[in-house]
Design a protein around this motif. Structure first.
Motif, PDB file in Angstrom:
ATOM      1  N   TYR A 100      34.645  40.366  53.457  1.00 58.29           N
ATOM      2  CA  TYR A 100      33.548  41.099  52.826  1.00 58.29           C
ATOM      3  C   TYR A 100      32.965  42.156  53.763  1.00 58.29           C
ATOM      4  CZ  TYR A 100      33.433  37.989  48.775  1.00 58.29           C
ATOM      5  OH  TYR A 100      33.754  37.304  47.626  1.00 58.29           O
ATOM      6  N   GLY A 101      33.202  41.971  55.057  1.00 55.89           N
ATOM      7  CA  GLY A 101      32.641  42.904  56.037  1.00 55.89           C
ATOM      8  C   GLY A 101      33.533  44.079  56.387  1.00 55.89           C
ATOM      9  N   GLY A 102      34.687  44.205  55.725  1.00 58.53           N
ATOM     10  CA  GLY A 102      35.524  45.359  56.045  1.00 58.53           C
ATOM     11  C   GLY A 102      36.970  45.277  55.607  1.00 58.53           C
ATOM     12  N   ARG A 103      37.529  44.065  55.527  1.00 51.35           N
ATOM     13  CA  ARG A 103      38.934  43.953  55.116  1.00 51.35           C
ATOM     14  C   ARG A 103      39.136  44.414  53.675  1.00 51.35           C
ATOM     15  NH1 ARG A 103      40.181  37.855  57.201  1.00 51.35           N
ATOM     16  NH2 ARG A 103      40.491  38.274  59.443  1.00 51.35           N
ATOM     17  N   MET A 104      38.182  44.068  52.801  1.00 49.73           N
ATOM     18  CA  MET A 104      38.284  44.458  51.392  1.00 49.73           C
ATOM     19  C   MET A 104      37.818  45.895  51.224  1.00 49.73           C
ATOM     20  SD  MET A 104      36.637  41.087  49.561  1.00 49.73           S
ATOM     21  CE  MET A 104      37.410  39.470  49.613  1.00 49.73           C
ATOM     22  N   GLU A 112      36.899  49.312  46.072  1.00 48.75           N
ATOM     23  CA  GLU A 112      37.299  48.952  44.706  1.00 48.75           C
ATOM     24  C   GLU A 112      37.350  47.439  44.538  1.00 48.75           C
ATOM     25  OE1 GLU A 112      40.869  49.769  41.421  1.00 48.75           O
ATOM     26  OE2 GLU A 112      41.046  50.560  43.476  1.00 48.75           O
ATOM     27  N   TRP A 113      37.891  46.760  45.543  1.00 48.19           N
ATOM     28  CA  TRP A 113      37.977  45.302  45.507  1.00 48.19           C
ATOM     29  C   TRP A 113      36.576  44.701  45.432  1.00 48.19           C
ATOM     30  CZ3 TRP A 113      41.773  42.424  49.322  1.00 48.19           C
ATOM     31  CH2 TRP A 113      41.862  41.082  48.961  1.00 48.19           C
ATOM     32  N   LEU A 114      35.687  45.175  46.268  1.00 51.81           N
ATOM     33  CA  LEU A 114      34.319  44.654  46.262  1.00 51.81           C
ATOM     34  C   LEU A 114      33.625  44.922  44.940  1.00 51.81           C
ATOM     35  CD1 LEU A 114      33.270  45.673  49.882  1.00 51.81           C
ATOM     36  CD2 LEU A 114      33.740  43.358  49.057  1.00 51.81           C
TER      37      LEU A 114
END
Length: 221
Positions: A94-98, A101-103
């Motif tokens: 949630y802090g950067g990998r996604m 659009e995913w979030l």
């Protein structure tokens, strides 16, 4: 080459009316299955869970290698360790990998990096994919179509748990390598799915979702 052994097929043929009735009944029951993130800590009949795992293990698999292991976790300390490791990965997600659009797609579901259900649910089932097998002499045994085979077993498991009156969640705190480490699994076992199992918490709510209609998923030719 090993000899081909056969046995008579055990198959019950139903009449068209019985088939239609059963199909409608199953559809109505399975339609009510929802992913639950609010679990009661109330104990559940573990023999039912074990029977559902046994049912899942009857799934078809590539060359009948049955490339799966079901780890049933009820120990509170292990569940706590799994939660801590999963939340660490999820904070990174949630802090950067996604990507954005995913979030955005996750936003209506109300998910975040906190995963209390991993401790609240009476049990967790970690489904491992066996990338290869091992013969009695320690040599590797090739496995085939392991992703597809374990995916089918997961479907069997989720459906059977629901039909037996239990709530589930399909949780994939990617990457999931920590699960093999926490549970002491061998090198050939790769975590495929983490499934909390239990009763929904009192007052549990789920997102208002619409499933695609049959015409949107079925192509006739």
């Amino acid at each position: 080459m090993s000899p081909r052994l056969t046995v008579p097929l055990d198959f019950q043929r139903l009449g068209p009316d019985a088939m239609r009735s059963r199909a409608e009944e199953l559809l109505e029951q399975v339609r009510t299955r929802r992913s639950v993130r609010e679990f009661s800590s109330e104990p559940i009949p573990m023999e039912v869970v074990e029977r559902c795992i046994e049912l899942a293990s009857t799934a078809p698999s590539g060359a009948h290698q049955q490339p799966w292991t079901f780890a049933l976790v009820t120990d509170p300390a292990l569940k706590r360790r799994i939660r801590a490791a999963a939340e660490e990965e999820e904070r990174a997600n949630y802090g950067g990998r996604m990507n954005d659009e995913w979030l955005d797609d996750l936003a209506p579901l109300g998910t975040d990096a906190d995963k209390p259900f991993l401790e609240h649910a009476p049990c967790l089932i970690v489904l491992f994919r066996q990338a290869w097998g091992e013969l009695p002499d320690g040599t590797r045994k090739q496995h085939y179509y392991t992703q597809e085979s374990v995916g089918i077993a997961a479907g069997f498991l989720l459906a059977s748990l629901h039909l037996c009156g239990l709530a589930t969640l399909t949780h994939t705190p990617s990457p999931m390598g920590f699960l093999a480490e926490v549970l002491g699994r061998p090198e050939n076992e790769k975590a495929f799915l983490l499934i909390p199992v239990g009763y929904p918490a009192e007052g549990c709510e789920v997102p208002a979702l619409e499933r695609k209609r049959l015409e949107q998923v079925l192509v006739r030719r």
